[in-house]
Write a protein that holds these residues in place. Structure first.
Motif, PDB file in Angstrom:
ATOM      1  N   ILE A  79       0.876  11.864 -10.083  1.00  0.00           N
ATOM      2  CA  ILE A  79       0.031  13.068 -10.060  1.00  0.00           C
ATOM      3  C   ILE A  79       0.883  14.330 -10.109  1.00  0.00           C
ATOM      4  CG2 ILE A  79      -1.577  14.394  -8.636  1.00  0.00           C
ATOM      5  CD1 ILE A  79      -2.699  11.702  -7.642  1.00  0.00           C
ATOM      6  N   LEU A  80       1.981  14.366  -9.339  1.00  0.00           N
ATOM      7  CA  LEU A  80       2.862  15.546  -9.345  1.00  0.00           C
ATOM      8  C   LEU A  80       3.482  15.775 -10.718  1.00  0.00           C
ATOM      9  CD1 LEU A  80       4.664  15.148  -5.887  1.00  0.00           C
ATOM     10  CD2 LEU A  80       2.888  16.796  -6.506  1.00  0.00           C
ATOM     11  N   LEU A  81       3.917  14.712 -11.389  1.00  0.00           N
ATOM     12  CA  LEU A  81       4.489  14.865 -12.732  1.00  0.00           C
ATOM     13  C   LEU A  81       3.459  15.388 -13.720  1.00  0.00           C
ATOM     14  CD1 LEU A  81       6.695  11.633 -12.973  1.00  0.00           C
ATOM     15  CD2 LEU A  81       7.491  13.993 -12.903  1.00  0.00           C
ATOM     16  N   LEU A  82       2.225  14.899 -13.645  1.00  0.00           N
ATOM     17  CA  LEU A  82       1.187  15.385 -14.542  1.00  0.00           C
ATOM     18  C   LEU A  82       0.851  16.853 -14.288  1.00  0.00           C
ATOM     19  CD1 LEU A  82      -1.244  12.309 -14.546  1.00  0.00           C
ATOM     20  CD2 LEU A  82       0.239  13.068 -16.405  1.00  0.00           C
ATOM     21  N   LEU A  83       0.791  17.247 -13.015  1.00  0.00           N
ATOM     22  CA  LEU A  83       0.542  18.665 -12.689  1.00  0.00           C
ATOM     23  C   LEU A  83       1.661  19.537 -13.200  1.00  0.00           C
ATOM     24  CD1 LEU A  83      -0.864  18.376  -9.050  1.00  0.00           C
ATOM     25  CD2 LEU A  83      -2.124  18.929 -11.132  1.00  0.00           C
ATOM     26  N   TYR A  84       2.911  19.128 -13.075  1.00  0.00           N
ATOM     27  CA  TYR A  84       4.043  19.926 -13.572  1.00  0.00           C
ATOM     28  C   TYR A  84       4.009  20.034 -15.096  1.00  0.00           C
ATOM     29  CZ  TYR A  84       8.803  21.274 -14.695  1.00  0.00           C
ATOM     30  OH  TYR A  84       9.897  21.899 -15.224  1.00  0.00           O
ATOM     31  N   ALA A  85       3.619  18.948 -15.755  1.00  0.00           N
ATOM     32  CA  ALA A  85       3.622  18.952 -17.225  1.00  0.00           C
ATOM     33  C   ALA A  85       2.573  19.919 -17.777  1.00  0.00           C
ATOM     34  CB  ALA A  85       3.366  17.537 -17.745  1.00  0.00           C
TER      35      ALA A  85
ATOM     36  N   LEU B 168       0.821  -1.214   0.000  1.00  0.00           N
ATOM     37  CA  LEU B 168       0.000   0.000   0.000  1.00  0.00           C
ATOM     38  C   LEU B 168       0.853   1.262   0.000  1.00  0.00           C
ATOM     39  CD1 LEU B 168      -2.802  -1.072   2.544  1.00  0.00           C
ATOM     40  CD2 LEU B 168      -3.023  -0.801   0.062  1.00  0.00           C
ATOM     41  N   ILE B 169       1.928   1.219   0.804  1.00  0.00           N
ATOM     42  CA  ILE B 169       2.816   2.402   0.855  1.00  0.00           C
ATOM     43  C   ILE B 169       3.473   2.634  -0.506  1.00  0.00           C
ATOM     44  CG2 ILE B 169       4.941   3.302   1.849  1.00  0.00           C
ATOM     45  CD1 ILE B 169       4.158   1.891   4.477  1.00  0.00           C
ATOM     46  N   LEU B 170       3.950   1.565  -1.135  1.00  0.00           N
ATOM     47  CA  LEU B 170       4.598   1.692  -2.440  1.00  0.00           C
ATOM     48  C   LEU B 170       3.620   2.196  -3.496  1.00  0.00           C
ATOM     49  CD1 LEU B 170       7.064   1.279  -4.226  1.00  0.00           C
ATOM     50  CD2 LEU B 170       6.367  -1.107  -4.540  1.00  0.00           C
ATOM     51  N   GLY B 171       2.391   1.649  -3.466  1.00  0.00           N
ATOM     52  CA  GLY B 171       1.385   2.117  -4.422  1.00  0.00           C
ATOM     53  C   GLY B 171       1.044   3.582  -4.213  1.00  0.00           C
ATOM     54  N   GLY B 172       0.934   4.012  -2.951  1.00  0.00           N
ATOM     55  CA  GLY B 172       0.645   5.421  -2.668  1.00  0.00           C
ATOM     56  C   GLY B 172       1.747   6.343  -3.161  1.00  0.00           C
ATOM     57  N   VAL B 173       3.008   5.933  -2.935  1.00  0.00           N
ATOM     58  CA  VAL B 173       4.137   6.767  -3.383  1.00  0.00           C
ATOM     59  C   VAL B 173       4.132   6.904  -4.892  1.00  0.00           C
ATOM     60  CG1 VAL B 173       6.643   6.882  -3.525  1.00  0.00           C
ATOM     61  CG2 VAL B 173       5.548   6.262  -1.365  1.00  0.00           C
ATOM     62  N   VAL B 174       3.925   5.794  -5.607  1.00  0.00           N
ATOM     63  CA  VAL B 174       3.898   5.839  -7.079  1.00  0.00           C
ATOM     64  C   VAL B 174       2.749   6.722  -7.561  1.00  0.00           C
ATOM     65  CG1 VAL B 174       3.558   4.458  -9.154  1.00  0.00           C
ATOM     66  CG2 VAL B 174       5.043   3.618  -7.327  1.00  0.00           C
TER      67      VAL B 174
END
Length: 248
Positions: A240-246, A229-235
């Protein structure tokens, strides 16, 4: 009678000389006006395009030109009339010996009138040609300035379009990189899930054989779910952050 006709002739000659003197002065001023207009036009042509104030206003020179041309034409017409009257007098003179001298004087006045008329028309033609050339050059300069202004606007628009296009290309590259990272992460997680299922199957087999190890396996399974769950949340957060920056 002879004295009266002689006085009439002398009066005509006096009027002719007076008109000739006035014409001489007018033609000199007329020629200077043409020369001044030519020089001011040349100076204006060498100026920077931002300096649009002429040395002498062109419309003022045009008015002066028209006024002086009318005055000179009137003087020429009056002098022509005087010469015609002198010609009539010489034809009606009754003394042959005097007639030859009068004809010589008349011819000299006619030559002066012809010279003044020729000089006037020449100066007037030069002035008109200079004015037409200046009007043409002014029109060409306006067209050039208009073209430059339009080109500057088009260049700025093109530059903005190129910047926007480059921004879109960068955004596309970031999206493609994000998708590639997500796909690689998915493949990695799928591989890890297969490995974990294999391990779980082996651990279940061991648990069935050794009941004492069952509690330990359960704790390991709980920790494994938490780590997943932690790994999935981090990914997910990174994506989401990469899409917002793009897109910003």
């Amino acid at each position: 009678m002879a004295a009266g006709t002689s006085n009439y002739w002398e009066d005509l000659r006096k009027q002719a000389r007076q008109l000739e003197n006035e014409l001489d002065l007018k033609l000199v001023s007329f020629s200077k006006l043409c020369t001044s207009y030519s020089h001011s036009s040349a100076r204006d042509g060498r100026r920077d395009s931002s300096d649009t104030t002429p040395l002498l206003n062109g419309s003022s020179q045009d008015r002066m030109f028209e006024t002086m041309a009318i005055e000179i034409e009137q003087l020429l017409a009056r002098l022509t009339g005087i010469n015609d009257k002198m010609a009539e007098y010489t034809n009606s003179a009754g003394v042959p010996s005097l007639n030859a001298a009068l004809m010589h004087t008349l011819q000299r006045h006619r030559d002066i009138l012809q010279d003044y008329t020729h000089e006037f028309h020449k100066t007037k033609a030069n002035f008109t040609a200079i004015r037409e050339r200046e009007n043409l050059m002014g029109s060409v300069r306006k067209d050039i300035e208009s073209y430059k202004s339009g080109s500057g606007v088009n260049n700025r628009r093109t530059e903005l379009f190129l910047k926007e296009h480059e921004h879109l290309r960068n955004s596309d590259r970031l999206i493609e990189e994000t998708i590639s990272i997500a796909m690689a992460t998915k493949e990695n997680m799928t591989s890890q899930r297969g490995m974990l299922k294999s391990i779980q199957s082996k651990m279940n087999t061991l648990a069935n054989r050794f009941p004492a190890v069952n509690s330990l396996i359960q704790r390991i399974n709980l920790r494994k779910r938490r780590d997943s769950l932690i790994l999935g949340g981090v990914v997910g957060v990174c994506t989401i952050l990469l899409l917002l920056y793009a897109f910003h």
